[in-house]
Design a protein around this motif. Structure first.
Motif, PDB file in Angstrom:
ATOM      1  N   TRP A  83      -3.584 -15.735  31.484  1.00 12.99           N
ATOM      2  CA  TRP A  83      -3.592 -15.629  30.021  1.00 12.99           C
ATOM      3  C   TRP A  83      -4.241 -14.307  29.594  1.00 12.99           C
ATOM      4  O   TRP A  83      -3.704 -13.587  28.751  1.00 12.99           O
ATOM      5  CB  TRP A  83      -4.332 -16.814  29.401  1.00 12.99           C
ATOM      6  N   GLN A  84      -5.371 -13.978  30.189  1.00 13.08           N
ATOM      7  CA  GLN A  84      -6.075 -12.738  29.850  1.00 13.08           C
ATOM      8  C   GLN A  84      -5.199 -11.517  30.140  1.00 13.08           C
ATOM      9  O   GLN A  84      -5.160 -10.566  29.353  1.00 13.08           O
ATOM     10  CB  GLN A  84      -7.386 -12.648  30.615  1.00 13.08           C
ATOM     11  N   PHE A 136       8.400  -4.002  20.873  1.00 14.80           N
ATOM     12  CA  PHE A 136       7.617  -4.432  19.721  1.00 14.80           C
ATOM     13  C   PHE A 136       8.056  -5.807  19.257  1.00 14.80           C
ATOM     14  O   PHE A 136       9.082  -6.328  19.687  1.00 14.80           O
ATOM     15  CB  PHE A 136       7.765  -3.423  18.575  1.00 14.80           C
ATOM     16  N   GLY A 137       7.261  -6.381  18.386  1.00 16.98           N
ATOM     17  CA  GLY A 137       7.616  -7.664  17.807  1.00 16.98           C
ATOM     18  C   GLY A 137       6.446  -8.277  17.082  1.00 16.98           C
ATOM     19  O   GLY A 137       5.469  -7.604  16.740  1.00 16.98           O
ATOM     20  N   GLU A 138       6.570  -9.583  16.892  1.00 21.15           N
ATOM     21  CA  GLU A 138       5.567 -10.352  16.174  1.00 21.15           C
ATOM     22  C   GLU A 138       5.307 -11.637  16.940  1.00 21.15           C
ATOM     23  O   GLU A 138       6.242 -12.265  17.459  1.00 21.15           O
ATOM     24  CB  GLU A 138       6.097 -10.684  14.782  1.00 21.15           C
ATOM     25  N   TYR A 139       4.041 -12.014  17.022  1.00 13.11           N
ATOM     26  CA  TYR A 139       3.697 -13.288  17.648  1.00 13.11           C
ATOM     27  C   TYR A 139       4.115 -14.416  16.706  1.00 13.11           C
ATOM     28  O   TYR A 139       3.769 -14.412  15.520  1.00 13.11           O
ATOM     29  CB  TYR A 139       2.193 -13.367  17.938  1.00 13.11           C
ATOM     30  N   LEU A 140       4.857 -15.368  17.240  1.00  9.60           N
ATOM     31  CA  LEU A 140       5.330 -16.504  16.452  1.00  9.60           C
ATOM     32  C   LEU A 140       4.406 -17.709  16.606  1.00  9.60           C
ATOM     33  O   LEU A 140       4.176 -18.442  15.650  1.00  9.60           O
ATOM     34  CB  LEU A 140       6.749 -16.878  16.882  1.00  9.60           C
ATOM     35  N   ALA A 141       3.897 -17.925  17.820  1.00 14.38           N
ATOM     36  CA  ALA A 141       2.977 -19.025  18.115  1.00 14.38           C
ATOM     37  C   ALA A 141       2.068 -18.580  19.251  1.00 14.38           C
ATOM     38  O   ALA A 141       2.500 -17.861  20.149  1.00 14.38           O
ATOM     39  CB  ALA A 141       3.751 -20.278  18.511  1.00 14.38           C
ATOM     40  N   VAL A 142       0.818 -19.022  19.194  1.00 12.98           N
ATOM     41  CA  VAL A 142      -0.161 -18.680  20.229  1.00 12.98           C
ATOM     42  C   VAL A 142      -0.959 -19.946  20.539  1.00 12.98           C
ATOM     43  O   VAL A 142      -1.551 -20.541  19.638  1.00 12.98           O
ATOM     44  CB  VAL A 142      -1.115 -17.550  19.755  1.00 12.98           C
ATOM     45  N   ASP A 143      -0.957 -20.351  21.814  1.00 13.84           N
ATOM     46  CA  ASP A 143      -1.632 -21.577  22.246  1.00 13.84           C
ATOM     47  C   ASP A 143      -2.411 -21.299  23.532  1.00 13.84           C
ATOM     48  O   ASP A 143      -1.950 -21.632  24.630  1.00 13.84           O
ATOM     49  CB  ASP A 143      -0.590 -22.684  22.462  1.00 13.84           C
ATOM     50  N   PRO A 144      -3.601 -20.659  23.433  1.00 10.89           N
ATOM     51  CA  PRO A 144      -4.356 -20.299  24.623  1.00 10.89           C
ATOM     52  C   PRO A 144      -4.807 -21.537  25.402  1.00 10.89           C
ATOM     53  O   PRO A 144      -5.256 -22.482  24.782  1.00 10.89           O
ATOM     54  CB  PRO A 144      -5.561 -19.551  24.087  1.00 10.89           C
ATOM     55  N   PRO A 145      -4.773 -21.547  26.693  1.00 13.66           N
ATOM     56  CA  PRO A 145      -4.123 -20.626  27.609  1.00 13.66           C
ATOM     57  C   PRO A 145      -2.723 -21.110  28.025  1.00 13.66           C
ATOM     58  O   PRO A 145      -2.208 -20.741  29.072  1.00 13.66           O
ATOM     59  CB  PRO A 145      -5.065 -20.635  28.811  1.00 13.66           C
ATOM     60  N   ASN A 146      -2.127 -21.969  27.192  1.00 14.02           N
ATOM     61  CA  ASN A 146      -0.856 -22.613  27.550  1.00 14.02           C
ATOM     62  C   ASN A 146       0.367 -21.723  27.368  1.00 14.02           C
ATOM     63  O   ASN A 146       1.388 -21.959  28.009  1.00 14.02           O
ATOM     64  CB  ASN A 146      -0.664 -23.891  26.729  1.00 14.02           C
ATOM     65  N   GLY A 147       0.272 -20.734  26.480  1.00 16.60           N
ATOM     66  CA  GLY A 147       1.401 -19.849  26.300  1.00 16.60           C
ATOM     67  C   GLY A 147       1.498 -19.288  24.896  1.00 16.60           C
ATOM     68  O   GLY A 147       0.609 -19.475  24.062  1.00 16.60           O
ATOM     69  N   PHE A 148       2.599 -18.607  24.663  1.00 18.97           N
ATOM     70  CA  PHE A 148       2.844 -17.993  23.356  1.00 18.97           C
ATOM     71  C   PHE A 148       4.337 -17.731  23.214  1.00 18.97           C
ATOM     72  O   PHE A 148       5.087 -17.754  24.189  1.00 18.97           O
ATOM     73  CB  PHE A 148       2.052 -16.685  23.192  1.00 18.97           C
ATOM     74  N   GLU A 179      11.257 -14.847  22.422  1.00 23.81           N
ATOM     75  CA  GLU A 179      10.924 -15.109  23.817  1.00 23.81           C
ATOM     76  C   GLU A 179       9.686 -16.010  23.849  1.00 23.81           C
ATOM     77  O   GLU A 179       8.769 -15.824  23.063  1.00 23.81           O
ATOM     78  CB  GLU A 179      10.636 -13.795  24.540  1.00 23.81           C
ATOM     79  N   THR A 180       9.690 -16.966  24.762  1.00 24.49           N
ATOM     80  CA  THR A 180       8.578 -17.904  24.897  1.00 24.49           C
ATOM     81  C   THR A 180       8.030 -17.841  26.313  1.00 24.49           C
ATOM     82  O   THR A 180       8.801 -17.819  27.273  1.00 24.49           O
ATOM     83  CB  THR A 180       9.043 -19.347  24.589  1.00 24.49           C
ATOM     84  N   PHE A 181       6.707 -17.798  26.429  1.00 22.31           N
ATOM     85  CA  PHE A 181       6.022 -17.834  27.714  1.00 22.31           C
ATOM     86  C   PHE A 181       5.240 -19.141  27.801  1.00 22.31           C
ATOM     87  O   PHE A 181       4.441 -19.437  26.913  1.00 22.31           O
ATOM     88  CB  PHE A 181       5.038 -16.669  27.854  1.00 22.31           C
ATOM     89  N   VAL A 182       5.460 -19.898  28.865  1.00 25.14           N
ATOM     90  CA  VAL A 182       4.710 -21.118  29.135  1.00 25.14           C
ATOM     91  C   VAL A 182       3.910 -20.881  30.408  1.00 25.14           C
ATOM     92  O   VAL A 182       4.473 -20.466  31.430  1.00 25.14           O
ATOM     93  CB  VAL A 182       5.647 -22.334  29.294  1.00 25.14           C
ATOM     94  N   LEU A 183       2.594 -21.137  30.345  1.00 28.68           N
ATOM     95  CA  LEU A 183       1.705 -20.991  31.492  1.00 28.68           C
ATOM     96  C   LEU A 183       1.242 -22.379  31.900  1.00 28.68           C
ATOM     97  O   LEU A 183       0.560 -23.058  31.128  1.00 28.68           O
ATOM     98  CB  LEU A 183       0.496 -20.119  31.136  1.00 28.68           C
ATOM     99  N   GLU A 184       1.637 -22.818  33.091  1.00 32.32           N
ATOM    100  CA  GLU A 184       1.301 -24.151  33.580  1.00 32.32           C
ATOM    101  C   GLU A 184       0.339 -24.055  34.749  1.00 32.32           C
ATOM    102  O   GLU A 184       0.571 -23.283  35.682  1.00 32.32           O
ATOM    103  CB  GLU A 184       2.546 -24.876  34.079  1.00 32.32           C
ATOM    104  N   ASP A 185      -0.720 -24.874  34.707  1.00 34.35           N
ATOM    105  CA  ASP A 185      -1.639 -24.962  35.836  1.00 34.35           C
ATOM    106  C   ASP A 185      -0.984 -25.818  36.916  1.00 34.35           C
ATOM    107  O   ASP A 185      -0.594 -26.946  36.659  1.00 34.35           O
ATOM    108  CB  ASP A 185      -2.955 -25.594  35.386  1.00 34.35           C
ATOM    109  N   VAL A 186      -0.852 -25.252  38.112  1.00 40.27           N
ATOM    110  CA  VAL A 186      -0.270 -25.959  39.253  1.00 40.27           C
ATOM    111  C   VAL A 186      -1.271 -25.867  40.401  1.00 40.27           C
ATOM    112  O   VAL A 186      -1.261 -24.905  41.167  1.00 40.27           O
ATOM    113  CB  VAL A 186       1.101 -25.352  39.661  1.00 40.27           C
ATOM    114  N   ASP A 187      -2.189 -26.836  40.454  1.00 38.53           N
ATOM    115  CA  ASP A 187      -3.193 -26.882  41.516  1.00 38.53           C
ATOM    116  C   ASP A 187      -3.977 -25.578  41.638  1.00 38.53           C
ATOM    117  O   ASP A 187      -4.145 -25.024  42.730  1.00 38.53           O
ATOM    118  CB  ASP A 187      -2.544 -27.230  42.857  1.00 38.53           C
TER     119      ASP A 187
END
Length: 166
Positions: A37-38, A85-97, A115-123
């Motif tokens: 996320w960082q 360039f662009g604009e952030y539509l949604a921000v959900d730390p640390p799950n994605g944006f 574009e959507t980024f999903v960050l999933e914790d996998v072990d």
């Protein structure tokens, strides 16, 4: 939904494009989600990995909040600068944006879309799924023809190396 897997160079990155017009990149990084996320949201870390090898990136603007704008300029010795360039539509730390992902290349109108980024914790590792809506299979074919996928894979390879440093 029918999807086609396309492998391009890196065995760690899977690229999928669907008939629905979405281009999906998936990769599992050997790093905790907070560190990934960082890397995506810290304007001092983004230039350390953004872009294929041989490029440098300047973060001109980065306001990570819904409605916040972002702008990066990619520099390379063998081409004109490319502005993203662009604009952030949604921000959900640390799950994605999600953001609008646009780019300008000299001689063309701005291109891109959401574009959507999903960050999933996998072990203790982090699976990143990036889904960019390209609009049509033809638009995806055009993007693939530009070498965009190879550049994206190199970018994520650079991110992997940065994350390994901690």
């Amino acid at each position: 939904m029918t999807a086609t897997r396309i492998d391009r160079g890196s065995t760690a990155t899977t690229t999928i494009y669907s008939v629905g017009g979405d281009l999906v990149f998936e990769r599992t990084f050997d790093a905790p989600r907070e560190l990934v996320w960082q890397a995506f949201t810290d304007p001092e870390r983004v230039p350390l990995w953004w872009g294929p090898r041989g490029t440098t990136t300047t973060v001109v603007e980065m306001d990570v909040r819904p409605g916040g704008r972002w702008r990066y300029i990619s520099h390379a010795s063998d081409r004109e600068d490319v502005t993203f360039f662009g604009e952030y539509l949604a921000v959900d730390p640390p799950n994605g944006f999600s953001w609008t992902f646009m780019f300008e290349v000299e001689g063309m109108d701005p291109q891109g879309g959401p574009e959507t980024f999903v960050l999933e914790d996998v072990d203790g590792r982090t699976k990143v799924t990036s889904t960019g809506h390209m609009g049509s299979p033809e638009a995806i074919d055009g993007a693939l023809a530009t070498g965009m996928v190879g550049g994206a894979i190199e970018t994520w390879d650079r991110l992997e190396a940065l994350l390994a440093e901690g």
